[in-house]
Motif scaffolding. Structure first.
Motif, PDB file in Angstrom:
ATOM      1  N   GLN A 127       0.830  -1.209   0.000  1.00 19.21           N
ATOM      2  CA  GLN A 127       0.000   0.000   0.000  1.00 19.21           C
ATOM      3  C   GLN A 127       0.868   1.265   0.000  1.00 19.21           C
ATOM      4  O   GLN A 127       0.651   2.190   0.769  1.00 19.21           O
ATOM      5  CB  GLN A 127      -0.949  -0.002   1.200  1.00 19.21           C
ATOM      6  CG  GLN A 127      -1.974  -1.119   1.190  1.00 19.21           C
ATOM      7  CD  GLN A 127      -2.967  -0.934   0.051  1.00 19.21           C
ATOM      8  OE1 GLN A 127      -3.620   0.079  -0.037  1.00 19.21           O
ATOM      9  NE2 GLN A 127      -3.047  -1.926  -0.820  1.00 19.21           N
ATOM     10  N   CYS A 128       1.866   1.278  -0.872  1.00 18.69           N
ATOM     11  CA  CYS A 128       2.756   2.429  -1.003  1.00 18.69           C
ATOM     12  C   CYS A 128       2.672   2.994  -2.417  1.00 18.69           C
ATOM     13  O   CYS A 128       2.213   2.332  -3.337  1.00 18.69           O
ATOM     14  CB  CYS A 128       4.202   2.042  -0.705  1.00 18.69           C
ATOM     15  SG  CYS A 128       4.521   1.675   1.021  1.00 18.69           S
ATOM     16  N   ALA A 129       3.129   4.228  -2.549  1.00 18.90           N
ATOM     17  CA  ALA A 129       3.230   4.876  -3.849  1.00 18.90           C
ATOM     18  C   ALA A 129       4.519   5.692  -3.845  1.00 18.90           C
ATOM     19  O   ALA A 129       5.211   5.781  -2.832  1.00 18.90           O
ATOM     20  CB  ALA A 129       2.027   5.778  -4.101  1.00 18.90           C
ATOM     21  N   VAL A 130       4.828   6.286  -4.974  1.00 15.36           N
ATOM     22  CA  VAL A 130       6.006   7.129  -5.103  1.00 15.36           C
ATOM     23  C   VAL A 130       5.552   8.588  -5.061  1.00 15.36           C
ATOM     24  O   VAL A 130       4.698   8.999  -5.846  1.00 15.36           O
ATOM     25  CB  VAL A 130       6.765   6.844  -6.417  1.00 15.36           C
ATOM     26  CG1 VAL A 130       7.941   7.788  -6.579  1.00 15.36           C
ATOM     27  CG2 VAL A 130       7.219   5.399  -6.459  1.00 15.36           C
ATOM     28  N   LEU A 131       6.117   9.348  -4.137  1.00 15.00           N
ATOM     29  CA  LEU A 131       5.853  10.775  -4.032  1.00 15.00           C
ATOM     30  C   LEU A 131       7.001  11.486  -4.733  1.00 15.00           C
ATOM     31  O   LEU A 131       8.172  11.301  -4.376  1.00 15.00           O
ATOM     32  CB  LEU A 131       5.777  11.188  -2.559  1.00 15.00           C
ATOM     33  CG  LEU A 131       5.420  12.628  -2.267  1.00 15.00           C
ATOM     34  CD1 LEU A 131       4.014  12.940  -2.769  1.00 15.00           C
ATOM     35  CD2 LEU A 131       5.519  12.885  -0.779  1.00 15.00           C
ATOM     36  N   VAL A 132       6.679  12.268  -5.768  1.00 20.99           N
ATOM     37  CA  VAL A 132       7.694  12.927  -6.587  1.00 20.99           C
ATOM     38  C   VAL A 132       7.673  14.426  -6.283  1.00 20.99           C
ATOM     39  O   VAL A 132       6.655  15.091  -6.453  1.00 20.99           O
ATOM     40  CB  VAL A 132       7.435  12.695  -8.093  1.00 20.99           C
ATOM     41  CG1 VAL A 132       8.551  13.318  -8.924  1.00 20.99           C
ATOM     42  CG2 VAL A 132       7.289  11.218  -8.388  1.00 20.99           C
ATOM     43  N   CYS A 133       8.816  14.932  -5.825  1.00 20.34           N
ATOM     44  CA  CYS A 133       8.959  16.362  -5.502  1.00 20.34           C
ATOM     45  C   CYS A 133       9.621  17.078  -6.670  1.00 20.34           C
ATOM     46  O   CYS A 133      10.717  16.700  -7.094  1.00 20.34           O
ATOM     47  CB  CYS A 133       9.813  16.542  -4.256  1.00 20.34           C
ATOM     48  SG  CYS A 133       9.132  15.805  -2.783  1.00 20.34           S
ATOM     49  N   ASP A 134       8.946  18.095  -7.176  1.00 21.12           N
ATOM     50  CA  ASP A 134       9.476  18.937  -8.251  1.00 21.12           C
ATOM     51  C   ASP A 134      10.010  18.133  -9.440  1.00 21.12           C
ATOM     52  O   ASP A 134      11.026  18.479 -10.035  1.00 21.12           O
ATOM     53  CB  ASP A 134      10.549  19.885  -7.718  1.00 21.12           C
ATOM     54  CG  ASP A 134       9.941  20.985  -6.866  1.00 21.12           C
ATOM     55  OD1 ASP A 134       8.768  21.321  -7.081  1.00 21.12           O
ATOM     56  OD2 ASP A 134      10.641  21.499  -5.971  1.00 21.12           O
ATOM     57  N   ASP A 135       9.330  17.054  -9.769  1.00 18.14           N
ATOM     58  CA  ASP A 135       9.606  16.243 -10.950  1.00 18.14           C
ATOM     59  C   ASP A 135      10.954  15.523 -10.953  1.00 18.14           C
ATOM     60  O   ASP A 135      11.398  15.064 -11.993  1.00 18.14           O
ATOM     61  CB  ASP A 135       9.496  17.085 -12.238  1.00 18.14           C
ATOM     62  CG  ASP A 135       8.109  17.675 -12.421  1.00 18.14           C
ATOM     63  OD1 ASP A 135       7.139  16.991 -12.063  1.00 18.14           O
ATOM     64  OD2 ASP A 135       8.012  18.810 -12.921  1.00 18.14           O
TER      65      ASP A 135
END
Length: 185
Positions: free
Chosen positions: A115-123
């Protein structure tokens, strides 16, 4: 990365260059760059890369906590975790192929169950984050932006309770991340 035996930390830039902190930098001897493997990489912001006789150096640098970046970065996006790849195996051996496929399938099932995802900061900067935390981060960022706007527009007025609580939550997160809070908190 930090090397033992008094060696200075080696940093990898986005371009893949290996650099060290300049010997005249205040952070040169700081061992705060050494991090526990479970914490992930240490993030370092720097102003300039200079070339020494045998090494490239960063100057005017500081470490940055990942939670701080997530809270103040300009753009956040959420992506699914990438699919698990096949482990190395002998393509000519049917048993090895079958075992590799089973290993990949088991790894994919475990990843899907995480139940995880990838959090992308400023691309460009990516963090693996539990789905339950994503909504909390989004809510906290919204309240933090509202708190900053309220203080900018009305600097002498008290913040609304939900905004004051959001600032308190951010302070707690940053204090824990920086090691300022007690280990048992």
């Amino acid at each position: 990365q930090s090397a033992g035996g008094g060696q200075k930390a080696t940093l990898a830039t986005l371009r893949g260059e290996n650099v060290k902190i300049h010997p005249h930098s205040v952070n040169c001897k700081a061992h705060a760059l050494a991090n526990d493997a479970r914490d992930g990489p240490t993030l370092v912001c720097y102003d300039d890369i200079t070339r020494g006789e045998s090494q490239m150096y960063v100057r005017e640098c500081t470490t940055v906590a990942a939670p701080a970046l997530v809270l103040v970065t300009g753009n956040l996006a959420v992506e699914p975790l990438p699919p698990c790849s096949m482990p190395d195996h002998d393509e000519s051996d049917p048993v090895a192929v079958r075992e590799a496929e089973e290993t990949r399938r088991d790894a994919q099932a475990a990843q899907d169950a995480s139940q995880c995802a990838v959090l992308v900061c400023d691309d460009w900067l990516r963090f693996r984050v539990p789905l339950t935390v994503l909504s909390q981060i989004a809510c906290l960022r919204i309240r933090l932006a509202k708190a900053f706007a309220a203080k900018t527009q009305r600097p002498h007025e008290a913040l609304a309770p939900d905004l004051a609580d959001a600032l308190g939550a951010v302070a707690t997160v940053l204090a824990h991340d920086g090691g300022a809070a007690a280990a048992g908190d």
